[in-house]
Design a protein around this motif. Sequence first.
Motif, PDB file in Angstrom:
ATOM      1  N   ASP A  67       0.834  -1.212   0.000  1.00 33.67           N
ATOM      2  CA  ASP A  67       0.000   0.000   0.000  1.00 33.67           C
ATOM      3  C   ASP A  67       0.861   1.251   0.000  1.00 33.67           C
ATOM      4  OD1 ASP A  67      -2.514  -1.217  -0.057  1.00 33.67           O
ATOM      5  OD2 ASP A  67      -2.512  -1.545   2.105  1.00 33.67           O
ATOM      6  N   ALA A  68       2.031   1.178   0.657  1.00 39.48           N
ATOM      7  CA  ALA A  68       2.918   2.337   0.701  1.00 39.48           C
ATOM      8  C   ALA A  68       3.392   2.726  -0.698  1.00 39.48           C
ATOM      9  CB  ALA A  68       4.113   2.038   1.603  1.00 39.48           C
ATOM     10  N   LYS A  69       3.671   1.729  -1.532  1.00 38.70           N
ATOM     11  CA  LYS A  69       4.089   2.026  -2.911  1.00 38.70           C
ATOM     12  C   LYS A  69       2.969   2.742  -3.664  1.00 38.70           C
ATOM     13  CE  LYS A  69       7.427  -1.683  -3.771  1.00 38.70           C
ATOM     14  NZ  LYS A  69       7.377  -2.396  -2.487  1.00 38.70           N
ATOM     15  N   PHE A  70       1.742   2.245  -3.463  1.00 38.91           N
ATOM     16  CA  PHE A  70       0.628   2.868  -4.170  1.00 38.91           C
ATOM     17  C   PHE A  70       0.414   4.300  -3.708  1.00 38.91           C
ATOM     18  CE2 PHE A  70      -3.973   3.890  -3.915  1.00 38.91           C
ATOM     19  CZ  PHE A  70      -4.150   4.193  -5.254  1.00 38.91           C
ATOM     20  N   HIS A  71       0.452   4.532  -2.403  1.00 41.61           N
ATOM     21  CA  HIS A  71       0.211   5.878  -1.889  1.00 41.61           C
ATOM     22  C   HIS A  71       1.325   6.844  -2.298  1.00 41.61           C
ATOM     23  CE1 HIS A  71      -3.419   5.132   0.425  1.00 41.61           C
ATOM     24  NE2 HIS A  71      -2.888   4.002   0.858  1.00 41.61           N
ATOM     25  N   ALA A  72       2.507   6.313  -2.602  1.00 45.57           N
ATOM     26  CA  ALA A  72       3.611   7.169  -3.043  1.00 45.57           C
ATOM     27  C   ALA A  72       3.561   7.433  -4.546  1.00 45.57           C
ATOM     28  CB  ALA A  72       4.943   6.522  -2.679  1.00 45.57           C
ATOM     29  N   PHE A  73       2.654   6.762  -5.246  1.00 49.83           N
ATOM     30  CA  PHE A  73       2.575   6.874  -6.705  1.00 49.83           C
ATOM     31  C   PHE A  73       1.816   8.133  -7.113  1.00 49.83           C
ATOM     32  CE2 PHE A  73      -0.049   5.844 -10.543  1.00 49.83           C
ATOM     33  CZ  PHE A  73       0.987   5.837 -11.471  1.00 49.83           C
ATOM     34  N   ASP A  74       2.388   8.878  -8.029  1.00 53.70           N
ATOM     35  CA  ASP A  74       1.744  10.070  -8.589  1.00 53.70           C
ATOM     36  C   ASP A  74       1.538   9.843 -10.078  1.00 53.70           C
ATOM     37  OD1 ASP A  74       0.843  12.497  -9.439  1.00 53.70           O
ATOM     38  OD2 ASP A  74       2.495  13.677  -8.619  1.00 53.70           O
ATOM     39  N   PRO A  75       0.290   9.594 -10.520  1.00 57.08           N
ATOM     40  CA  PRO A  75       0.058   9.296 -11.940  1.00 57.08           C
ATOM     41  C   PRO A  75       0.453  10.424 -12.872  1.00 57.08           C
ATOM     42  CG  PRO A  75      -2.020   9.718 -10.801  1.00 57.08           C
ATOM     43  CD  PRO A  75      -0.961   9.612  -9.747  1.00 57.08           C
ATOM     44  N   LYS A  76       0.491  11.652 -12.394  1.00 61.43           N
ATOM     45  CA  LYS A  76       0.849  12.789 -13.241  1.00 61.43           C
ATOM     46  C   LYS A  76       2.334  12.806 -13.584  1.00 61.43           C
ATOM     47  CE  LYS A  76      -2.862  15.729 -11.468  1.00 61.43           C
ATOM     48  NZ  LYS A  76      -3.199  17.006 -10.803  1.00 61.43           N
ATOM     49  N   LYS A  77       3.159  12.115 -12.782  1.00 59.77           N
ATOM     50  CA  LYS A  77       4.598  12.095 -13.027  1.00 59.77           C
ATOM     51  C   LYS A  77       5.008  10.968 -13.965  1.00 59.77           C
ATOM     52  CE  LYS A  77       5.935  14.232  -8.629  1.00 59.77           C
ATOM     53  NZ  LYS A  77       6.722  14.068  -7.381  1.00 59.77           N
ATOM     54  N   SER A  78       4.090  10.072 -14.263  1.00 58.41           N
ATOM     55  CA  SER A  78       4.406   8.923 -15.118  1.00 58.41           C
ATOM     56  C   SER A  78       4.234   9.318 -16.583  1.00 58.41           C
ATOM     57  CB  SER A  78       3.488   7.745 -14.774  1.00 58.41           C
ATOM     58  OG  SER A  78       3.788   6.632 -15.567  1.00 58.41           O
ATOM     59  N   LYS A  79       5.256   9.981 -17.147  1.00 59.91           N
ATOM     60  CA  LYS A  79       5.153  10.510 -18.506  1.00 59.91           C
ATOM     61  C   LYS A  79       6.186   9.927 -19.458  1.00 59.91           C
ATOM     62  CE  LYS A  79       3.241  14.957 -16.978  1.00 59.91           C
ATOM     63  NZ  LYS A  79       3.417  16.423 -16.986  1.00 59.91           N
ATOM     64  N   SER A  80       7.186   9.227 -18.945  1.00 59.63           N
ATOM     65  CA  SER A  80       8.255   8.709 -19.784  1.00 59.63           C
ATOM     66  C   SER A  80       8.435   7.211 -19.562  1.00 59.63           C
ATOM     67  CB  SER A  80       9.569   9.441 -19.461  1.00 59.63           C
ATOM     68  OG  SER A  80      10.661   8.807 -20.081  1.00 59.63           O
ATOM     69  N   LEU A  81       8.479   6.453 -20.653  1.00 55.27           N
ATOM     70  CA  LEU A  81       8.715   5.017 -20.543  1.00 55.27           C
ATOM     71  C   LEU A  81      10.089   4.726 -19.972  1.00 55.27           C
ATOM     72  CD1 LEU A  81       7.206   3.772 -23.920  1.00 55.27           C
ATOM     73  CD2 LEU A  81       6.358   3.231 -21.642  1.00 55.27           C
ATOM     74  N   ALA A  82      11.054   5.592 -20.283  1.00 55.70           N
ATOM     75  CA  ALA A  82      12.414   5.380 -19.799  1.00 55.70           C
ATOM     76  C   ALA A  82      12.504   5.489 -18.283  1.00 55.70           C
ATOM     77  CB  ALA A  82      13.358   6.387 -20.455  1.00 55.70           C
ATOM     78  N   ALA A  83      11.586   6.246 -17.680  1.00 56.45           N
ATOM     79  CA  ALA A  83      11.609   6.432 -16.228  1.00 56.45           C
ATOM     80  C   ALA A  83      10.823   5.367 -15.484  1.00 56.45           C
ATOM     81  CB  ALA A  83      11.056   7.817 -15.880  1.00 56.45           C
ATOM     82  N   GLU A  84      10.129   4.488 -16.213  1.00 61.41           N
ATOM     83  CA  GLU A  84       9.329   3.455 -15.557  1.00 61.41           C
ATOM     84  C   GLU A  84      10.207   2.310 -15.074  1.00 61.41           C
ATOM     85  OE1 GLU A  84       4.902   3.964 -17.365  1.00 61.41           O
ATOM     86  OE2 GLU A  84       6.213   2.536 -18.378  1.00 61.41           O
ATOM     87  N   ARG A  85       9.680   1.571 -14.100  1.00 63.65           N
ATOM     88  CA  ARG A  85      10.469   0.549 -13.411  1.00 63.65           C
ATOM     89  C   ARG A  85       9.927  -0.854 -13.683  1.00 63.65           C
ATOM     90  NH1 ARG A  85       9.226   3.369  -7.825  1.00 63.65           N
ATOM     91  NH2 ARG A  85       7.304   3.669  -9.026  1.00 63.65           N
ATOM     92  N   PRO A  86      10.629  -1.625 -14.516  1.00 59.54           N
ATOM     93  CA  PRO A  86      10.186  -3.001 -14.771  1.00 59.54           C
ATOM     94  C   PRO A  86      10.286  -3.854 -13.514  1.00 59.54           C
ATOM     95  CG  PRO A  86      11.732  -2.252 -16.447  1.00 59.54           C
ATOM     96  CD  PRO A  86      11.765  -1.238 -15.342  1.00 59.54           C
TER      97      PRO A  86
END
Length: 362
Positions: free
Chosen positions: A262-281
């Motif tokens: 739940d901590a990971k979800f609450h720390a997630f900001d959907p507005k910051k997810s704009k680049s595939l290179a910055a995503e975490r596999p």
Amino acid sequence: LFNKHKLVRNTAILLVGIMVRNGLCNPLKCIESLVACLFDPQSHATANQAIMQISTKNPEFIHLRAVQGIMLSYKFKTSISTESESRIKPSVDVASFQGLDPSLGLGLQDTFSFFSRTYKQSIAKNIKKRKQFLQGMVNEIVKSKTPITIKLYLAANLATLTYSVLEEVLYLFHCIMKYISLKAGMLLDKLEETLVSLNVDIEEIDKEEKLTAGENPENMLSHQKERQARISVLFDDIQMAHTYSLLLKLKKYLQNVYGISDAKFHAFDPKKSKSLAAERPFSSLPAKLPEFKGLSLLVVRFLEEVDGVKSRELDDSSTLIVKASYREFRTLMDEENEEPVAEPEEADIDNDVKDSSYVPED
């Protein structure tokens, strides 16, 4: 495309592919039917090839009709099933209505959705398309007019897609929790008030309905009408309670499969997810998925029986189901409202993700 004979279906799909390739038909109008054909193991490879042809020339088309195509696949599967199999069993239909034929050589077990390959190839690697698709799936589940079996089917497919990066699942959680935070709490309070006003103990209901000596028949009739109206509202609310419960179960299922706190979800900001290179596999992906248990067959049959019925009664069996439904919904909401346990940032990255290997798309 939906003929009961597989040879006719495959020939029709090949013909559609030729027509699309030569510009003889509008590809946007073909996508829903082709996506539905993906869910037939005998037509999956041919349908996927036709979809890839459309995706190559018109990359913006697939995600626009994918949700409707998945919904159509439910009707398609029931139409080609034998009479004895025509009624889907919600507690086990995930196994028979999804999964990839091992002969396709995709490296996936039959516990994954038939839509997984198309999702991964045409939708997942474009953030905008992915978000629209995931939000569209959740929106259809929440719609009151969507049949409960379709809601369960859509949730099962969301549970069994091939997710590769953390942000995919976190955004799905974001879509779910928008509805939960805005509406589920109020619905829970309303359910409790309705249950209290109805006094769902069946013996008390019988006593209320008996016409005692000296009682005005007109007043009694008015009371029964008011009670019937409350019961009708109660059943409508129970259906939505099961919808929100289904979404919360989906969230919990994916949290367990991918190890997302739940901590990971609450720390997630959907507005910051704009680049595939910055995503975490994810550092590791499941080779096989556990069963997604959405709703029991008993509950689904009950919800189907009361859906659209103007005159409804609260008998012994329905009272038990209503009580159990309310308690389950309340328990899921209580669990969701618990304070998340904070995690160190280093552990979050080391344990669950690795450096991105994706190349951003234009």
